[in-house]
Design a protein around this motif. Sequence first.
Motif, PDB file in Angstrom:
ATOM      1  N   GLN A 203      38.812  50.836  48.228  1.00  0.00           N
ATOM      2  CA  GLN A 203      39.672  49.965  48.805  1.00  0.00           C
ATOM      3  C   GLN A 203      40.433  49.122  47.741  1.00  0.00           C
ATOM      4  O   GLN A 203      41.391  48.673  47.695  1.00  0.00           O
ATOM      5  CB  GLN A 203      38.848  48.807  49.754  1.00  0.00           C
ATOM      6  N   ASN A 204      39.564  48.487  46.894  1.00  0.00           N
ATOM      7  CA  ASN A 204      39.918  47.807  45.630  1.00  0.00           C
ATOM      8  C   ASN A 204      41.084  48.584  44.663  1.00  0.00           C
ATOM      9  O   ASN A 204      41.754  48.315  44.011  1.00  0.00           O
ATOM     10  CB  ASN A 204      39.085  47.224  44.916  1.00  0.00           C
ATOM     11  N   PHE A 205      40.541  49.974  44.468  1.00  0.00           N
ATOM     12  CA  PHE A 205      41.438  50.621  43.759  1.00  0.00           C
ATOM     13  C   PHE A 205      42.860  50.911  44.253  1.00  0.00           C
ATOM     14  O   PHE A 205      43.777  50.694  43.580  1.00  0.00           O
ATOM     15  CB  PHE A 205      40.583  52.110  43.656  1.00  0.00           C
ATOM     16  N   VAL A 206      42.764  51.060  45.377  1.00  0.00           N
ATOM     17  CA  VAL A 206      44.441  51.147  46.203  1.00  0.00           C
ATOM     18  C   VAL A 206      44.940  49.828  45.902  1.00  0.00           C
ATOM     19  O   VAL A 206      46.286  49.842  45.705  1.00  0.00           O
ATOM     20  CB  VAL A 206      44.190  51.596  47.583  1.00  0.00           C
ATOM     21  N   TRP A 207      44.316  48.635  46.017  1.00  0.00           N
ATOM     22  CA  TRP A 207      45.027  47.515  45.953  1.00  0.00           C
ATOM     23  C   TRP A 207      45.630  47.399  44.505  1.00  0.00           C
ATOM     24  O   TRP A 207      46.578  46.903  44.077  1.00  0.00           O
ATOM     25  CB  TRP A 207      44.004  46.263  46.103  1.00  0.00           C
ATOM     26  N   VAL A 208      44.828  47.583  43.638  1.00  0.00           N
ATOM     27  CA  VAL A 208      45.095  47.810  42.104  1.00  0.00           C
ATOM     28  C   VAL A 208      46.325  48.626  42.059  1.00  0.00           C
ATOM     29  O   VAL A 208      47.438  48.274  41.293  1.00  0.00           O
ATOM     30  CB  VAL A 208      43.998  48.535  41.118  1.00  0.00           C
ATOM     31  N   LEU A 209      46.385  49.878  42.366  1.00  0.00           N
ATOM     32  CA  LEU A 209      47.507  50.767  41.966  1.00  0.00           C
ATOM     33  C   LEU A 209      48.745  50.210  42.796  1.00  0.00           C
ATOM     34  O   LEU A 209      50.066  50.098  42.291  1.00  0.00           O
ATOM     35  CB  LEU A 209      47.163  52.266  42.731  1.00  0.00           C
ATOM     36  N   TYR A 246      35.680  47.877  39.915  1.00  0.00           N
ATOM     37  CA  TYR A 246      37.022  47.724  40.636  1.00  0.00           C
ATOM     38  C   TYR A 246      37.188  46.166  41.360  1.00  0.00           C
ATOM     39  O   TYR A 246      38.309  45.478  41.414  1.00  0.00           O
ATOM     40  CB  TYR A 246      37.189  48.578  41.956  1.00  0.00           C
ATOM     41  N   ARG A 247      36.037  45.538  41.586  1.00  0.00           N
ATOM     42  CA  ARG A 247      36.059  44.151  42.128  1.00  0.00           C
ATOM     43  C   ARG A 247      36.426  43.215  40.920  1.00  0.00           C
ATOM     44  O   ARG A 247      37.485  42.349  41.056  1.00  0.00           O
ATOM     45  CB  ARG A 247      34.703  43.576  42.351  1.00  0.00           C
ATOM     46  N   LEU A 248      36.047  43.347  39.674  1.00  0.00           N
ATOM     47  CA  LEU A 248      36.536  42.765  38.410  1.00  0.00           C
ATOM     48  C   LEU A 248      37.995  42.956  38.154  1.00  0.00           C
ATOM     49  O   LEU A 248      38.795  42.156  37.771  1.00  0.00           O
ATOM     50  CB  LEU A 248      35.872  42.951  37.384  1.00  0.00           C
ATOM     51  N   LEU A 249      38.483  44.406  38.136  1.00  0.00           N
ATOM     52  CA  LEU A 249      39.868  44.788  37.911  1.00  0.00           C
ATOM     53  C   LEU A 249      40.639  43.989  38.816  1.00  0.00           C
ATOM     54  O   LEU A 249      41.484  43.337  38.244  1.00  0.00           O
ATOM     55  CB  LEU A 249      39.822  46.187  37.837  1.00  0.00           C
ATOM     56  N   ARG A 250      40.350  43.986  40.205  1.00  0.00           N
ATOM     57  CA  ARG A 250      41.407  43.448  41.066  1.00  0.00           C
ATOM     58  C   ARG A 250      41.399  41.821  40.702  1.00  0.00           C
ATOM     59  O   ARG A 250      42.459  41.163  41.040  1.00  0.00           O
ATOM     60  CB  ARG A 250      40.846  43.663  42.578  1.00  0.00           C
ATOM     61  N   GLN A 251      40.243  41.225  40.623  1.00  0.00           N
ATOM     62  CA  GLN A 251      40.306  39.673  40.124  1.00  0.00           C
ATOM     63  C   GLN A 251      41.200  39.456  38.955  1.00  0.00           C
ATOM     64  O   GLN A 251      42.151  38.575  38.882  1.00  0.00           O
ATOM     65  CB  GLN A 251      39.097  39.450  39.800  1.00  0.00           C
TER      66      GLN A 251
END
Length: 431
Positions: A203-209, A246-251
Amino acid sequence: MSAKPVTEAVKELSMLKQKTMIAGNYELLATARESGRKVVSTFVPGNLNELIMCFDMANNLPEINAIQSGMRKKSGGYIMEAEKRGHSEDVCTYVKTDIGMIAKGNLGPDGRALPDPDLLLLSYTGCFTFMKWFELLRQHYKCETAMLHVPYEGDGHASKNMRDYVVKQIKEEVIPKLERVSGVKFDIDRLRQYLAESAKAEQNFVWVLESAKHKPSPIDAYFGGVYYIGPMFTSFRGTADATEYYRLLRQEIEQRIADRLGPVTPDGEMHEERYRLVVEGPPNWTSFRDFWKMFYDEGAVVVASTYTKVGGIYDLGFRHDPDHPLETLAEYCLGCYTNRNLPARVDLIEKYVNEYEADGLLINSIKSCNSFSAGQLLVLREIERRTGKPAAFIETDLVDPRYFSPANVKNRLESYLQMIEQKRHGAATAA
Ligand code: SF4
């Protein structure tokens, strides 16, 4: 936009987290024999990491070892070694790097020897080279092999029959072999837990992309993207570590959007987004930083790439589903990029050019990867026709330093960016 020095940029928490995770996996591999842990070798596209974890096995990915060798400038020597042993110039250079690396003691990036695999697990997803590669490794290691035949999406979609066929093989071929080699009994509830963890990270990975839809884009979805796909496509999908990464990356990216910052590059933050590109094809690894610099020096940001879909396409909606554990593994294998036909790939690229408001498509045609390169000229023409945006070709290789010609690549990239300028100018004049 303010400039940050490199030293500050590289301290991002997600990056440090990923480094620790990768080092941890190589530690697991280097100590596998002492600890009694069994080792499985498998490929990135359509890998069954959550299933492998159910058997407490260490996961070794030969493509990743080849990439690591490429980035450390060691692949050239390994490729020559493989060619001396009779492998032709046209063979995929990941394969030759692996073969040469084995011949030279199979040292991992931390300088310690990688263990021989106890099992070769082939999720065969579209690239014929995967099969030939593991045939070579089987001759060498003489270990057990498990072949998961994933039918090609020749009609552009996966049918129920195709999915059932893959599930049957997972049940009757893959799981029994994993049980036999590891000595661990399969527990479907354990698999469900890992799959639930995967879905959270996805979920967060897609948000990042998709954050690259912002202007300016806070990420580079090709050069930066190869770091972002790391945990998802390798030995970490399904772990709490990957979820946390992915939580950290999104943040971090949320903060970049709030601050209206562009991507972080090896030379610090990018200052001005002048061009938004979609890129098709894997990157070159032996000159990765020089290659990237050619883009950010010109203000060119990659907002979407097909390479970041090589281990699974999530932005079309797929998530691992713990309620249907084996079916979801089958769907994952069927849907990965290498298993999709040309029209499906063209549709995907067209969608990216439109949705990410890109200036055009750049194809990095890889000399030794037929799986990506076949049909790329057709892709180029079709995308130009459908979107009216300019497309261009550059040619490099994965990990063979002989096929990266910096002057040529730079020249072509600059000509392409000029072409975009001319198009813009033409459009402005017409308006
Ligand atoms: S997809 Fe390309 S790089 Fe990967 S194994 Fe096949 S030929 Fe090699």
